[in-house]
Each structure stands twice: as structure tokens, then as C-alpha cells.
Design an enzyme around this catalytic site. Structure first.
Site, PDB file in Angstrom:
ATOM      1  CE  LYS A 154      47.656  73.919   5.264  1.00  9.66           C
ATOM      2  NZ  LYS A 154      46.822  74.945   5.897  1.00  9.66           N
ATOM      3  CE1 TYR A 185      46.419  71.423   2.919  1.00  4.77           C
ATOM      4  CE2 TYR A 185      48.012  69.892   3.865  1.00  4.77           C
ATOM      5  CZ  TYR A 185      46.880  70.679   3.996  1.00  4.77           C
ATOM      6  OH  TYR A 185      46.203  70.717   5.197  1.00  4.77           O
TER       7      TYR A 185
END
Ligand code: NAP
Length: 245
Positions: free
Chosen positions: A157, A153
Site C-alpha cells: 500500500k 500489505y
């Protein structure tokens, strides 16, 4: 209020931050297209709420990780006044990196980074031709500071931030701005199941003393989508209660 017809496309607009963004942009006068992948009832509710308030909206089922489907969908928008893209759709598949499965790494990258890239590229073609637009990528505080258990993740990001800065440089000459919003910890389905003691510890580490709301994030998106933000591009706007500066 915007005066001419302008469309704002919000990926993952069926709940959470995307829902709040769709509602805020509808209040700003944009015609809304929101996408969903698994919750048609959530998407229908958001559309009904916007229409009940006098706005215009429709929902489209679209898995942003499905590149051919995304390309097909954008073809339907090529002659439309697409002015705003909010790349919001996102998932988590957490785990410590030494135990993280390849498929969990790939799936999160496919949706959160590659999906955002495909939407950005297709939207940019339309906006560049129209000589104007706003692309807003929903990154995260963890893309700036790292977070144990979220290598996939966080990579996505952080990647979104780099992609934002590059796209801003490439598209500036066409009056298309590209910015990222980096929320801190926001109360949504994504954070609902965190254990209470962890939530409490997190809240203590936030100078404003609380998790943020989807509406807090939508306010930043609304600003970046507005005419008032015409000279803001390549930026990362943190909405994190002062947690990371
Ligand atoms: P959420 O409540 O879990 O909602 C996720 C949204 O993304 C839903 O609308 C979902 O659609 C959609 N979605 C999931 N997979 C998709 C796919 N493959 N294609 C298209 N849409 C898909 O999440 P959230 O907390 O609002 O988060 C929204 C964004 O903010 C994400 O990018 C997230 O990473 C980011 N963010 C969240 C926080 C936080 O604390 N919550 C903090 C920083 C950044 P369905 O409803 O149809 O499943």
C-alpha cells in the site's frame, strides 16, 4: 452526468469497496467493466443492480496477479474509450513479520502492488493515446502509518502511493491524472472477522467514532474520476474519519 461514452474499469468490483465504486461510477454515467477472481455470483449481482438502475456494466474474471492474462485483457480494450481505472483489487495475508512466510509476502505484493502496476501500465497506454484519463489507486491508511502484522500489505500500500506520484508526473503531459485514495477502517469482508474488542478499540481511535462504509470511499473515487478533478493529480485522498492526517 457524463455525456459521451466512457468506460470505467474497476478491479475487484464484485463486493466491498470495488462494488460501491462500480455503482457510483455507473450513476455518474460511466459504462462499467468490473473484474472478479473467485465470486462470479457477486460480480453478476453488481452487474444486474447497475443494469436495473439503467446503467451499463459487464463482469470479467481476471486475476490481476496473472500478468499475461492482464495483458491479454487490456488488448481487448485498446480501441475502447477507457477513461477510468480504479485499481481496487486487494488481499491480506497477515502475520507478524518475524513469522511471515515468503509466499505470503509475495502473494500480497503480487496482487496488491504488481497487479496494480500491470493494470496501471496497460491502462496508461490506452489513456495516453486518447489524451485523457483517470487512474485511481486504492491504497490504505496503513500504507501511511504502518500496522503491526501487515508488513506485506503495508509495503504494497505504501508502494502504491509512490507509484501514484511517479505515474502522475509521467502521465500529466497526456492529461491523465493519477491519484490514490487511502481508506481508513471500512466495513467490508476484509475487516468483518476482526475480533469485536479490537473493532471497538479501533472505533474509539477514530475521531468520527465509527468505521467507514464502502460508499464513503466510493464518493472520493467518484470525485477523482470526474471532470471536476481535472487539475488534481499525484494526491493521496484520505477517507479515514480523521484517524490519521
Ligand atoms: P474485499 O471485500 O475483500 O473485496 C476484495 C475484492 O478484490 C473482491 O472483489 C475480490 O474478488 C477482488 N480480488 C481479490 N483478489 C483478486 C485478484 N487476485 N485479482 C482480482 N481481483 C481480486 O476487500 P475491500 O475491503 O472491499 O477492499 C478493497 C480495496 O480497498 C483493497 O485494495 C483493500 O486493500 C483496500 N482497503 C480496504 C480497507 C478496509 O478497511 N476494508 C481499508 C483500506 C484499504 P472476488 O469477490 O471475486 O474474490
Amino acid at each position: 452526468m457524463e455525456t459521451t461514452r466512457r468506460i470505467a474499469l474497476v478491479t475487484g468490483g464484485s463486493r466491498g469497496i470495488g462494488k460501491a465504486c462500480a455503482e457510483a461510477l455507473a450513476r455518474d454515467g460511466f459504462e462499467i467493466i468490473l473484474t472478479y477472481v473467485s465470486k462470479p455470483e457477486g460480480a453478476a449481482e453488481v452487474v444486474a443492480g447497475i443494469e436495473a438502475a439503467g446503467g451499463k456494466a459487464r463482469a470479467v474474471k481476471l486475476d490481476v496477479g496473472d500478468r499475461p492474462a492482464v495483458a491479454e485483457f487490456f488488448k481487448t480494450l485498446k480501441d475502447e474509450p477507457l477513461h477510468v481505472l480504479v485499481n481496487n483489487a486487494g488481499i491480506t495475508k497477515d502475520g507478524l513479520l518475524i513469522r511471515m512466510k515468503d509466499e505470503d509476502f509475495d502473494h500480497v505484493l503480487d496482487v496488491n502492488l504488481k497487479g496494480a502496476f500491470t493494470c496501471l501500465r496497460e491502462a496508461a497506454k490506452i489513456m495516453a493515446k486518447r489524451r485523457g484519463g483517470r487512474i485511481i489507486n486504492i491504497s490504505s491508511i496503513v500504507g501511511q502509518m504502518g500496522n503491526p502484522g501487515q508488513a506485506n500489505y503495508v509495503a504494497a500500500k505504501a508502494g502504491l502511493i509512490g507509484m501514484t506520484k511517479t505515474a502522475a508526473r509521467e502521465l500529466g503531459s497526456r492529461a491523465v491524472t493519477v491519484n490514490a485514495v487511502a481508506p481508513g477502517f471500512i466495513e467490508t469482508d476484509m475487516t468483518r472477522d476482526l475480533p469485536a474488542d479490537i473493532k471497538e478499540a479501533m472505533a474509539k481511535s477514530i475521531p468520527l467514532g465509527r468505521f467507514g462504509s464502502s460508499v464513503d470511499v466510493a464518493a472520493a473515487v467518484s470525485f477523482l474520476a470526474s471532470d471536476a478533478a481535472a487539475y488534481v493529480t499525484g494526491q493521496v485522498l484520505a477517507v479515514n474519519g480523521g484517524m490519521y492526517m
